[in-house]
Enzyme design. Structure first.
Site: not given
Length: 540
Positions: A194, A262, A265, A269, A413, A451
């Site tokens: 950060s 979701d 890919d 999950d 994030d 984050h």
């Protein structure tokens, strides 16, 4: 924050200046360091702390404290407290911890989160536990991480916060370490996330001689534009009371995003592997039978689109990337950073208003509601960009001395858009050339991670220095292996622990691939096992 593993520590000599067989002879005793003369700084105290006896200050934030049992596991060390004064208005508090037994010959600098203002005791404890000489600083002011009131009327303190504090910490700590051990650290490393990631890049850009290896997580390096986005988002979600999205609606939003993206890919999950490929339309959540927690009103949908899109100037230029879809809910998700417990009660609201009122406009009563976003950005750039932004793509000096840089960022994030770190990496690649960049910089994107940690994705990969001793599972050790042995890191295996507790075992492992590669499921085998994924070409 993830809990620390407890390990057995070899007993050490308690007397100051007594060293184990693996440590060099002391050039002077611990307490004698109180008399050490350091240009531009003063050592206030130096004392031996017996093994397992250090007690951190009361009322520390949980993420800075870590597991309290950690402090019982560290061996005897020399604790030096001092301050540096590079300007008449500087008071940079520094703590330096030097292990008395088994020093590994290395120095590790600690980064700060938020507006800094506090010593990172957890980071110091972890580093000493692992044998490093280490240091932390408040960067020149004492305050909580969301408090920027110290900056009002103190431009030199803003400079110290921006870049000077970490450099002074590093300079003073290395001087003290050399005096104590009778030799310089063989290698020096810095890690932060950060604001700590911003500090990390600032070191590589401004002070390339300070560190051999730098680990920069979720860097807030485009500070002026990042907090201009915070301003724009605050206006988008609060100026019209009907635009505010309460945290109670975030589970429905997260379900809608996962339903749309979701499985793209190949694995359903709860993790969106590459959110850039997710084209979720917020309008699908429009309430059709009255307002409820399972839908969004028309004003809320307008606000949500602004959060995802990011603010633009009058010419249509993007000021800062928007948030990427995925992992909106959870304790480290949007409810903490973006929506808060009510309008104007999120962390990003606090950071944005604190920055503009105290550092940019220098008015304690500045009101965000009437601000013009583009005009605010222009003032912020003029007054603070040179001090706070770490966006220089020319890392030639850092590379020339053999420096190695690893960047990482959670795809989801909710504080700093992951697209910003990709943009910085690409700027270095463009400036220095792809092959040259690959020789000393790596970027790892972490799917499903929020984050600096948290979220549904595997978020434990040694970025904090603790954890596995295998560089393939520990990013900090992979960096050291790259610096010291010339072995460039490839995929890093990340782990998701049950309840965030390593003692409860792993729920999932996944490879983090060197950008622009992404982890792709092979099509068979347990999708919770990293061995069933391969790093393959992704999208830049």
């Amino acid at each position: 924050m993830r809990k620390m593993l407890t390990v057995v520590i070899i007993a050490v000599f308690a007397a100051c200046g007594a060293f184990g067989q693996n440590a060099p002879p002391a050039a002077r005793s611990c307490e004698a360091l109180a008399q050490l003369e350091v240009p531009g700084a003063k050592v206030a105290s130096a004392q031996t702390v017996a093994a397992g006896t250090f007690t951190p200050p009361a009322n520390m934030p949980a993420w800075m404290l870590g597991d309290p049992s950690l402090y019982k596991t560290i061996g005897t060390f020399c604790r030096i407290v001092g301050d540096a004064t590079p300007s008449a208005d500087s008071d940079i508090k520094i703590e330096i911890w030097l292990p008395l037994d088994g020093w590994n010959g290395k120095f590790q600098g600690q980064g700060n989160g938020g507006f800094a203002g506090e010593i990172y005791y957890r980071g110091l404890a972890v580093a000493v536990h692992e044998g490093y000489a280490t240091a932390s600083t408040n960067t020149g002011h004492s305050a909580g991480g969301t408090d920027a009131s110290w900056a009002l009327g103190h431009p030199e303190k803003v400079t110290d916060f921006g870049y000077r504090g970490i450099h002074e910490m590093t300079r003073v700590a290395k001087t003290v370490a050399e005096a104590f051990y009778g030799k310089n650290p063989q290698h020096s490393y810095f890690a932060g996330c950060s604001n700590g990631g911003r500090q990390a890049l600032m070191e590589a850009q401004r002070y390339p001689e300070d560190y051999d290896g730098i680990l920069a997580g979720a860097p807030a390096n485009f500070w002026t534009h990042l907090l201009t986005k915070a301003l724009a988002d605050s206006q988008a979600t609060t100026l019209d009371p009907g635009s505010y999205i309460p945290s109670s609606k975030l589970p429905a939003l997260a379900r809608a995003v996962n339903a749309a993206c979701d499985a793209q890919d190949g694995v359903a999950d709860g993790i969106v592997n590459d959110p850039r490929q997710c084209h979720f339309d917020p309008a699908t959540l429009l309430c059709k039978a009255g307002d409820s927690e399972t839908c969004l009103t028309a004003p809320q949908i307008v606000a949500l689109k602004k959060l995802y899109d990011g603010p633009h100037d009058a010419k249509g230029n993007l000021i800062f990337p928007g948030y990427l879809p995925g992992a909106e809910e959870g304790p480290g998700g949007w409810g903490t950073w973006i929506t808060g417990m009510g309008p104007g009660k999120s962390l990003m609201f606090a950071f944005g208003t604190g920055y503009f009122s105290n550092m940019v406009y220098e008015k304690a009563d500045w009101n965000y509601k009437g601000a013009n976003v583009e005009a605010a950005l222009n003032v912020a750039e003029e007054k603070t960009a040179a001090k706070l932004n770490a966006t220089d793509a020319n890392l030639e000096a850092f590379k020339a001395r053999g420096g190695k840089l690893i960047l990482y960022h959670g795809w989801n994030d909710p504080a700093i858009s992951a697209a910003n770190t990709i943009n910085y990496y690409n700027s270095v690649s463009t400036r220095m050339g792809p092959k040259t960049t690959e020789a000393f910089v790596r970027l790892y994107m972490a799917p499903g991670v929020q984050h600096c940690g948290g979220g549904p994705g595997p978020d434990s990969f040694g970025a904090g220095g603790a954890g596995s001793k295998d560089p393939q599972h520990n990013m900090a050790l992979a960096l050291e292996q790259w610096v010291e042995k010339g072995t460039a890191p490839s995929a890093i295996i990340a782990t998701k622990y049950a309840d965030g507790d390593p003692a409860k075992g792993a729920k999932m492992t996944r490879p983090l691939c060197p950008y622009p590669q992404v982890a792709k499921y092979k099509g068979s085998g347990d999708p919770n096992d990293a061995g069933n994924f391969v790093c393959a070409s992704g999208t830049n």
